[in-house]
Scaffold this active site. Structure first.
Site, short mmCIF file in Angstrom:
data_model
loop_
_atom_site.label_atom_id
_atom_site.label_comp_id
_atom_site.label_asym_id
_atom_site.label_seq_id
_atom_site.Cartn_x
_atom_site.Cartn_y
_atom_site.Cartn_z
N SER A 40 28.97 19.52 -9.32
CA SER A 40 28.12 18.59 -10.04
C SER A 40 27.72 17.41 -9.15
O SER A 40 27.08 17.59 -8.13
CB SER A 40 28.85 18.13 -11.31
OG SER A 40 27.96 17.55 -12.23
N ASP A 152 26.64 23.40 -15.36
CA ASP A 152 27.58 22.54 -14.63
C ASP A 152 28.86 23.26 -14.18
O ASP A 152 29.56 23.86 -14.99
CB ASP A 152 27.95 21.35 -15.53
CG ASP A 152 28.53 20.18 -14.76
OD1 ASP A 152 29.43 20.40 -13.94
OD2 ASP A 152 28.07 19.05 -14.98
#
Length: 266
Positions: A40, A152
Site C-alpha cells: 500500500s 490493497d
C-alpha cells in the site's frame, strides 16, 4: 562480501509518509538497500525510492501534487472513487513503468480479490501494481490486472517481510501504525479504525522478530488515513525517531562500521 540490506515498509495511508523520514535518516547514515518490499503506502514510497528519487524530493511531490485530487468519482461501481487516473501523475516519475528496471529490486504486495490470495509483484507494470497494492476496498474501485480484481495488499499482508527473509542478511522494518493506549473512544469511526489497526499490528508484531532493526514512530496510528495536512509533521517525527532508534541499536552500528570499511579490509 558486504551484507545485503533489505527494507520492509508497512501500509498506512498518509502515515506512509513516515517511511520517507525513515529513509532520509538511513540514507544520511550511509545505508544502501539490496531489496525493498512494501504494501500500500509502503509500496508507493518503495517505488519512489527504488526509482532513485530522494525522500525529501518525494515528500515535496506528495505535498505539491496532492495525489488524492487525481482520484475521480466511481459511483455505482465497486468503490466510491477510482485511483486509475493517478497513472497520469505517476508516469512523470516512472516513465519506464517496469518494476524490474528500478534501481533497487522492489516487491509489491497486493491482494488478488478474485481468487482471495496474496500476490507479490516483482516484475511487470509498476504503476498498476502500486495502484493495486493501495486500493482500499470499499473506498477505491478494484484495479483490474489480467482480467482479475486486485485490492490493497494490507488486507492479507501489511508488513511483507517474507520476500526478504532468504535474500537479505540484515533487515530493517518501518511501521507507521503504532497505537497509544486510550481510555475513551469518542465515535464509531475511531473505534473501527483502531480495531483495524490492532489487527494488522498483531501480524506486524510477530514478523518484527525477523527484523534486525525496527523503526516505529510512537502514536502514528492516531493520525487519519487521509490527513494530508500532517504530512510534514509525520515526515519529521519519523526522521527524528529513526535517529533515536539507530543510536541505540548495536547491530546497526556494526552494519555502519562494515559499510565504512574498505572492501579489501573485509
Amino acid at each position: 562480501m558486504r551484507k545485503k540490506v533489505g527494507l520492509v515498509l508497512s501500509g498506512g495511508g498518509i502515515r506512509g509518509i513516515a517511511h520517507l523520514g525513515v529513509l532520509k535518516a538511513l540514507k544520511n547514515a550511509g545505508v544502501t538497500f539490496s531489496h525493498i518490499s512494501g504494501t500500500s503506502a509502503g509500496a508507493i514510497v518503495g517505488a519512489f525510492y527504488a526509482a532513485g528519487i530522494d525522500p525529501e524530493h518525494a515528500l515535496d511531490i506528495f505535498i505539491k501534487t496532492r495525489l488524492l485530487r487525481f482520484v475521480r468519482p466511481s459511483l455505482g461501481a465497486l468503490g466510491l472513487v477510482s485511483i486509475e487516473h493517478t497513472e497520469q501523475l505517476l508516469m512523470e516519475y516512472f516513465p519506464d513503468n517496469k518494476i524490474e528496471n528500478l534501481k533497487i529490486p522492489l516487491t509489491i504486495a497486493a491482494t488478488n480479490f478474485s481468487e482471495g490470495k496474496l500476490v507479490y509483484f516483482t516484475a511487470g507494470h509498476l504503476i498498476k501494481a502500486v495502484q493495486a497494492s493501495s486500493c482500499i476496498p470499499g473506498i477505491f474501485k478494484p484495479i483490474m490486472i489480467d482480467g482479475k480484481m486486485y485490492v490493497d495488499g494490507g488486507i492479507l499482508n501489511n508488513f511483507p517481510i517474507e520476500p526478504l527473509l532468504n535474500n537479505c542478511d540484515f533487515i530493517i522494518g518501518s511501521s507507521c501504525n503504532h497505537l497509544k493506549p486510550v481510555d475513551v473512544m469518542t465515535n464509531i469511526t475511531a473505534l473501527m479504525s483502531r480495531a483495524g489497526l490492532m489487527s494488522v499490528n498483531k501480524d506486524m508484531e510477530q514478523k518484527s522478530a525477523f527484523c534486525n532493526l525496527l523503526i516505529e514512530p510512537k502514536g502514528m496510528g492516531e493520525i487519519g488515513t487521509f490527513d494530508m495536512k500532517k504530512a510534514e509533521t509525520i515526515y519529521w517525527l519519523a526522521y527524528e525517531e529513526t535517529l533515536k532508534t539507530i543510536q541505540h541499536n548495536e547491530a546497526f552500528k556494526e552494519l555502519i562500521k562494515e559499510i565504512n570499511t574498505p572492501d579489501e579490509d573485509l
